[in-house]
Design a protein around this motif. Structure first.
Motif, mmCIF file in Angstrom:
data_model
loop_
_atom_site.group_PDB
_atom_site.id
_atom_site.type_symbol
_atom_site.label_atom_id
_atom_site.label_comp_id
_atom_site.label_asym_id
_atom_site.label_seq_id
_atom_site.Cartn_x
_atom_site.Cartn_y
_atom_site.Cartn_z
ATOM 1 N N PRO A 286 -5.270 -19.480 0.349
ATOM 2 C CA PRO A 286 -5.857 -20.706 -0.494
ATOM 3 C C PRO A 286 -5.688 -20.047 -2.625
ATOM 4 O O PRO A 286 -5.445 -18.518 -2.943
ATOM 5 C CB PRO A 286 -7.270 -21.137 -1.052
ATOM 6 C CG PRO A 286 -7.968 -19.933 0.223
ATOM 7 C CD PRO A 286 -6.725 -19.534 0.693
ATOM 8 N N ALA A 355 -6.000 -29.001 -3.602
ATOM 9 C CA ALA A 355 -6.516 -27.726 -2.629
ATOM 10 C C ALA A 355 -6.065 -27.918 -1.584
ATOM 11 O O ALA A 355 -6.295 -27.743 -0.808
ATOM 12 C CB ALA A 355 -8.071 -27.266 -2.900
ATOM 13 N N LYS A 358 -6.191 -23.995 0.325
ATOM 14 C CA LYS A 358 -7.162 -24.051 0.658
ATOM 15 C C LYS A 358 -8.723 -25.160 2.018
ATOM 16 O O LYS A 358 -9.130 -25.018 2.891
ATOM 17 C CB LYS A 358 -8.554 -23.985 0.238
ATOM 18 C CG LYS A 358 -9.917 -23.328 -0.213
ATOM 19 C CD LYS A 358 -11.252 -23.356 -1.416
ATOM 20 C CE LYS A 358 -12.034 -22.378 -0.996
ATOM 21 N NZ LYS A 358 -12.542 -22.653 -2.813
ATOM 22 N N ASN A 359 -8.257 -26.915 1.969
ATOM 23 C CA ASN A 359 -8.368 -27.685 2.533
ATOM 24 C C ASN A 359 -7.702 -28.186 3.872
ATOM 25 O O ASN A 359 -8.857 -28.367 5.233
ATOM 26 C CB ASN A 359 -8.959 -29.238 1.938
ATOM 27 C CG ASN A 359 -9.218 -28.841 0.427
ATOM 28 O OD1 ASN A 359 -11.007 -27.942 0.779
ATOM 29 N ND2 ASN A 359 -9.442 -30.067 -0.133
ATOM 30 N N TYR A 360 -6.439 -27.886 3.441
ATOM 31 C CA TYR A 360 -5.586 -28.028 4.972
ATOM 32 C C TYR A 360 -4.924 -26.846 5.979
ATOM 33 O O TYR A 360 -3.967 -27.858 6.104
ATOM 34 C CB TYR A 360 -4.884 -30.011 4.165
ATOM 35 C CG TYR A 360 -5.413 -30.550 3.428
ATOM 36 C CD1 TYR A 360 -6.990 -31.060 4.245
ATOM 37 C CD2 TYR A 360 -5.602 -30.731 2.178
ATOM 38 C CE1 TYR A 360 -7.483 -32.743 3.712
ATOM 39 C CE2 TYR A 360 -6.634 -31.833 1.652
ATOM 40 C CZ TYR A 360 -6.754 -32.663 2.501
ATOM 41 O OH TYR A 360 -7.751 -34.045 2.278
ATOM 42 N N THR A 401 -3.788 -32.600 9.505
ATOM 43 C CA THR A 401 -4.080 -33.804 8.056
ATOM 44 C C THR A 401 -3.064 -35.106 7.853
ATOM 45 O O THR A 401 -3.457 -36.667 7.296
ATOM 46 C CB THR A 401 -3.329 -32.793 6.977
ATOM 47 O OG1 THR A 401 -3.956 -31.505 7.455
ATOM 48 C CG2 THR A 401 -3.330 -33.476 5.860
#
Length: 613
Positions: A286, A355, A358-360, A401
């Protein structure tokens, strides 16, 4: 030799063989369905006893085929072939002839313990990668690699389907041998090794010395590679090129305490794709991840650019991936393209808002919008429908994703979970499997299944992955046709054909001329009824011909099994069908390049078998 009378059972078997050959030739009906019909007819007519009719499914040959398919998938999941591609590039130093020679040789050796189509499937992306890294056409690689794979299949008794079948057919033939004839023994694992080595050397020499003339301008293919799978495509389309380097942060570095997102805005910064702080290694870290003394950054870019960035920011640069070797293994992670559809929730949002890292676990490297490539400040660029995103990620994260349908991935990438950390375990299991096959009296099928069990227990493969690794069409085809070979033998059909054939030949004809005829006939049959069908039909016939001519039945049977794989000229060979499309070979190309090699194959097989036996 006394000629047998033609019985009703013989007529039925001959009719069934003719029907199978015609249906295989015209391909109006699926070959596995044809094989199933043949099996049912054998059962209904009593040509094979009802209690034996389904024994093909439990034969050593079929179990061995299943095991080699699973073992091959296990090795593939560990990224062994991608390591191999990198090693080949290093060893050849970009010299085309060396690269072609090394790649073909290693592919040929691989095919000694894996099914030929499986090896070709593994080497297609390897060849594509090598072609893109060297700028050479794919047509320069695929035919030599395919030929080496076909030849290398003769190195062991599990290298291809005909050789796997051979021992079962030899054992079955014992039930119908005339009295006084010695029992036929199964051949050991490495019995054909000298023949396979001679064949592989012929293939390597053929393309090494004549490759320029054979694969030059005469080949119709333009050698185009699927663009999204090559580094050269991303370099050309997006300016994303270079290798990955590790940068270790020193105590004096101005990056200490800085967030990764800030470091990316430093003048001359390459693509920062990974970060290790303490024991935590992350791909696509991230933007708010902090850089500390001793942190290691995975940076991608041109060598000089990365070196300048390292010097300016007091970082220690390493070209060897000690910390990120697994993370950047091409079987586990890489660059891909994805399109933003009109229904995406990403529309109107920036990378910072989403993000992505960070998220994926995904890094956005560039955006292709209306034919303009955007790379500067893309972190704050709102996304639109139709944008082509260039992403770097672990393939598993990409697949998860993509399942949300906020973007559609257009790059072909490994969908299954890759396990490069299991590489050493997989190689150890495989080595033990080969030692059991070589050093014990156990059937090859048990040795191979020991390896399969080892890979499943140690987590190299999951059970569902093992099931999906099996090509059930191949298994069904072989299991259903094996009883046809038994019927050829037990009904006396093979002996009848052999007797009539010997009667027509001039007296005193050397045995090697009959072997040469058998090899040519088997190769011709394999073009029509597949290599499995040709083996099952021809082995009983060859054994009876050997008995009638005073030759060695095992030698004749081995010539059949080897010759059945001698198809380098048509797409009825699965290996050749796999390369024709990607390299854009025409039928004329295959015949022009493959026919001389096929004739050399037959000559080598007959000579080597006579030297050994």
């Amino acid at each position: 030799m006394e000629t047998l009378a033609l019985t009703t059972d013989m007529k039925l078997v001959l009719g069934l063989v003719a029907m199978v050959m015609v249906l295989f030739l015209f391909e109006r009906v699926r070959v596995d369905l044809v094989a199933l019909v043949a099996l049912v007819v054998l059962g209904l007519t009593g040509l094979v006893a009802p209690e034996d009719i389904f024994n093909g499914f439990s034969s050593n040959a079929v179990i061995s085929i299943i095991a080699t398919m699973i073992l091959g998938t296990g090795l593939d999941r560990t990224g062994a072939l991608n390591r191999l591609a990198a090693w080949l590039l290093r060893r050849s130093k970009g010299v085309e002839k060396k690269l072609l020679l090394y790649t073909s040789a290693v592919a040929g050796l691989n095919s000694s313990f894996m099914q030929n189509p499986a090896v070709m499937a593994l080497y297609l992306p390897v060849a594509s990668r090598l072609a893109s890294r060297t700028g050479l056409g794919l047509s320069r690689f695929l035919l030599p690699i395919a030929a080496a794979i076909v030849m290398g299949g003769a190195l062991t008794m599990v290298g291809n389907s005909p050789l796997i079948l051979l021992n079962d057919l030899l054992v079955a033939a014992n039930a119908n041998l005339p009295s006084g004839v010695a029992t036929l023994e199964p051949l050991p694992m490495f019995a054909p090794l000298p023949i396979g080595l001679a064949l592989l050397l012929i293939a390597l020499a053929y393309f090494h010395f004549f490759g320029d003339r054979l694969l030059g301008d005469n080949i119709a293919g333009d050698g185009s590679v699927t663009p999204a799978r090559t580094e050269s495509y991303f370099a050309r389309a997006y300016g994303i090129e270079g290798d990955v380097f590790e940068l270790t942060v020193s105590a004096d570095s101005p990056l200490v305490g800085m967030a990764l997102g800030e470091a990316e805005t430093v003048h001359g910064a390459p693509l920062l794709l990974a970060l290790k702080t303490g024991n935590d290694s992350r791909l696509a870290p991230p933007a708010d991840a902090r850089i500390w003394v001793g942190s290691v950054i995975g940076a991608m870019g041109a060598r000089q650019q990365v070196a300048d960035f390292a010097q300016n920011n007091m970082l220690r640069m390493s070209t060897r991936l000690r910390e990120f070797g697994d993370l950047f293994n091409p079987s586990r992670a890489g660059i891909s393209e994805a399109v933003v559809p009109p229904t995406s929730k990403f529309i109107g949002k920036t990378q910072a808002e989403l993000a992505l890292r960070k998220n994926y676990g995904i890094s956005l490297l560039a955006v292709n919008r209306d034919k303009d490539v955007l790379r500067d400040n893309i972190r704050n660029l709102p996304l639109r429908a139709g944008d082509m995103l260039v992403l770097h990620s672990i393939w598993q994260d990409l697949a998860q994703t993509a399942a949300n349908r906020d973007f559609v991935v257009v790059t072909d990438y490994p969908k299954g979970e890759q396990r490069p950390h299991k590489f050493k375990i997989a190689m150890a299991i495989f080595a033990v499997t080969m030692l059991i096959a070589l050093g014990s009296e156990l059937p090859t099928s048990i040795a191979l299944m020991t390896g399969v069990a080892g890979m499943l227990v140690c987590g190299v493969l999951k059970m569902d992955e093992a099931y999906s690794a099996i090509n059930w069409k191949t298994v069904f085809l072989m299991a259903c046709l094996i009883p046809l070979g038994w019927a050829m033998d037990s009904s006396g059909t093979a002996a009848w054909i052999a007797g009539h054939t010997i009667e027509q030949l001039p007296e005193g004809l050397p045995v090697w001329t009959i072997q040469l005829t058998v090899a040519l006939l088997t190769a011709a049959f394999s073009l029509v009824i597949s290599h499995v069908g040709a083996t099952i039909v021809m082995v009983p016939l060859a054994i009876n011909l050997a008995l009638a001519a005073g030759g060695d039945p095992t030698a004749f049977a081995l010539i059949v099994a080897l010759s059945a794989s001698n198809n380098l000229v048509t797409q009825s060979n699965p290996v050749m069908s796999m390369i024709a499309g990607p390299a854009n070979y025409s039928a004329r190309d295959l015949w022009r390049v493959g026919a001389p090699l096929s004739l050399a194959y037959i000559a080598v097989v007959v000579v080597m078998v006579n030297l050994i036996f």
